[in-house]
Design a protein around this motif. Structure first.
Motif, PDB file in Angstrom:
ATOM      1  N   PRO A   8       0.816  -1.213   0.000  1.00 21.91           N
ATOM      2  CA  PRO A   8       0.000   0.000   0.000  1.00 21.91           C
ATOM      3  C   PRO A   8       0.850   1.264   0.000  1.00 21.91           C
ATOM      4  O   PRO A   8       2.082   1.212   0.121  1.00 21.91           O
ATOM      5  CB  PRO A   8      -0.805  -0.134   1.301  1.00 21.91           C
ATOM      6  N   ALA A   9       0.191   2.406  -0.081  1.00 22.66           N
ATOM      7  CA  ALA A   9       0.869   3.702  -0.116  1.00 22.66           C
ATOM      8  C   ALA A   9       1.693   3.936   1.139  1.00 22.66           C
ATOM      9  O   ALA A   9       1.256   3.630   2.246  1.00 22.66           O
ATOM     10  CB  ALA A   9      -0.172   4.815  -0.262  1.00 22.66           C
ATOM     11  N   ALA A  10       2.914   4.468   0.935  1.00 23.77           N
ATOM     12  CA  ALA A  10       3.799   4.890   2.028  1.00 23.77           C
ATOM     13  C   ALA A  10       4.266   3.747   2.919  1.00 23.77           C
ATOM     14  O   ALA A  10       4.659   3.975   4.056  1.00 23.77           O
ATOM     15  CB  ALA A  10       3.133   5.980   2.872  1.00 23.77           C
ATOM     16  N   SER A  11       4.241   2.532   2.396  1.00 19.98           N
ATOM     17  CA  SER A  11       4.726   1.386   3.172  1.00 19.98           C
ATOM     18  C   SER A  11       6.243   1.285   3.137  1.00 19.98           C
ATOM     19  O   SER A  11       6.839   0.560   3.944  1.00 19.98           O
ATOM     20  CB  SER A  11       4.109   0.095   2.646  1.00 19.98           C
ATOM     21  N   GLY A  12       6.864   1.993   2.181  1.00 17.00           N
ATOM     22  CA  GLY A  12       8.305   1.932   2.013  1.00 17.00           C
ATOM     23  C   GLY A  12       8.737   1.101   0.825  1.00 17.00           C
ATOM     24  O   GLY A  12       9.931   0.926   0.572  1.00 17.00           O
ATOM     25  N   LYS A  13       7.772   0.603   0.041  1.00 16.72           N
ATOM     26  CA  LYS A  13       8.104  -0.312  -1.046  1.00 16.72           C
ATOM     27  C   LYS A  13       8.952   0.343  -2.130  1.00 16.72           C
ATOM     28  O   LYS A  13       9.832  -0.303  -2.708  1.00 16.72           O
ATOM     29  CB  LYS A  13       6.836  -0.902  -1.653  1.00 16.72           C
ATOM     30  N   GLY A  14       8.717   1.621  -2.422  1.00 11.54           N
ATOM     31  CA  GLY A  14       9.478   2.292  -3.471  1.00 11.54           C
ATOM     32  C   GLY A  14      10.947   2.416  -3.114  1.00 11.54           C
ATOM     33  O   GLY A  14      11.830   2.123  -3.928  1.00 11.54           O
ATOM     34  N   THR A  15      11.221   2.857  -1.895  1.00 17.67           N
ATOM     35  CA  THR A  15      12.612   2.976  -1.442  1.00 17.67           C
ATOM     36  C   THR A  15      13.281   1.614  -1.388  1.00 17.67           C
ATOM     37  O   THR A  15      14.426   1.447  -1.813  1.00 17.67           O
ATOM     38  CB  THR A  15      12.666   3.643  -0.057  1.00 17.67           C
ATOM     39  N   ILE A  16      12.575   0.626  -0.870  1.00 21.12           N
ATOM     40  CA  ILE A  16      13.122  -0.734  -0.806  1.00 21.12           C
ATOM     41  C   ILE A  16      13.428  -1.251  -2.212  1.00 21.12           C
ATOM     42  O   ILE A  16      14.486  -1.846  -2.448  1.00 21.12           O
ATOM     43  CB  ILE A  16      12.135  -1.664  -0.082  1.00 21.12           C
ATOM     44  N   ALA A  17      12.518  -1.021  -3.157  1.00 22.73           N
ATOM     45  CA  ALA A  17      12.728  -1.490  -4.525  1.00 22.73           C
ATOM     46  C   ALA A  17      13.949  -0.834  -5.154  1.00 22.73           C
ATOM     47  O   ALA A  17      14.753  -1.499  -5.824  1.00 22.73           O
ATOM     48  CB  ALA A  17      11.478  -1.212  -5.367  1.00 22.73           C
TER      49      ALA A  17
END
Length: 218
Positions: A8-17
């Protein structure tokens, strides 16, 4: 090697990816930017964000990486992207582009809402990143303030819950956990801890993956 990151939004997935892409030397695609870019194109053209025909036309006109990311961030664009992403016809236009990116010979890291379930169902490693809504609202508020934008915590929390409801409830490619995905809860983790945990999860799935340990450790 294909790594699918959902959440979901703001879970940190973008930075982790992004950090996983650095760690394993792979190209990265933030698929959420495609929907933000579609919404931005509709609005820049004076259209209504709820206009299906306008949204489909905007999606068809996108270059996969041909947009200014600085114009696509912010709470308002996130809300607009969530609206166009709920349109099955828009998603259909963008699916092929995402699969093409994932199909390159080197492999790739993709993050979004339906990577492990729809875009790359045969990904080598799938991670579903979650965090409590209240923590996600705190993170998003801080992110907005750092960019000089106003950020009322209660409003941001309401927006995140509204986006969660829309993402979970849409008829096409809803946000959901793939059967073979591993859940990574970042509620109590800082970014370094979250990245380290994600690297370990990928290595557990693909032990032979070439790891740039310096990048993987931050």
């Amino acid at each position: 090697m294909i790594i699918a990151i959902d959440g979901p939004a703001a879970s940190g997935k973008g930075t982790i990816a992004r950090r996983l892409a650095e760690a394993f030397g792979l190209p990265h695609l933030d698929t959420g930017l495609l929907y933000r870019a579609t919404a931005r194109a509709v609005l820049d053209g004076g259209g209504d964000i709820n206009d299906l025909a306008a949204a489909v036309s905007a999606a068809r006109g996108l270059g996969l990486m041909d947009f200014d990311e600085t114009k696509l961030r912010g709470k308002d664009m996130g809300e607009a992207a969530s609206i166009v992403a709920s349109m099955p016809a828009v998603r259909a236009v963008l699916v092929d582009a995402q699969r093409s990116f994932a199909g390159r010979q080197s492999g790739a890291v993709l993050d979004g809402r339906d990577i492990g379930t729809v875009i790359c169902p045969r990904a080598d490693a799938k991670i579903f990143v979650v965090a409590d809504a209240e923590v996600r609202a705190q993170r998003r508020s801080l992110e907005l303030r750092k960019r000089g934008e106003a950020a009322d915590y209660d409003a941001v929390l309401a927006d995140i819950r509204r986006r969660d409801e829309r993402d979970l409830g849409r008829s096409t490619a809803p946000l959901k956990l793939a059967a073979d995905a591993v859940v990574l809860d970042t509620t109590k983790l800082d970014i370094e801890g979250a990245v380290s945990a994600a690297v370990a999860l990928v290595m557990a799935k693909t032990p032979a993956a070439p790891l740039n340990r310096q990048a993987g450790q931050g």
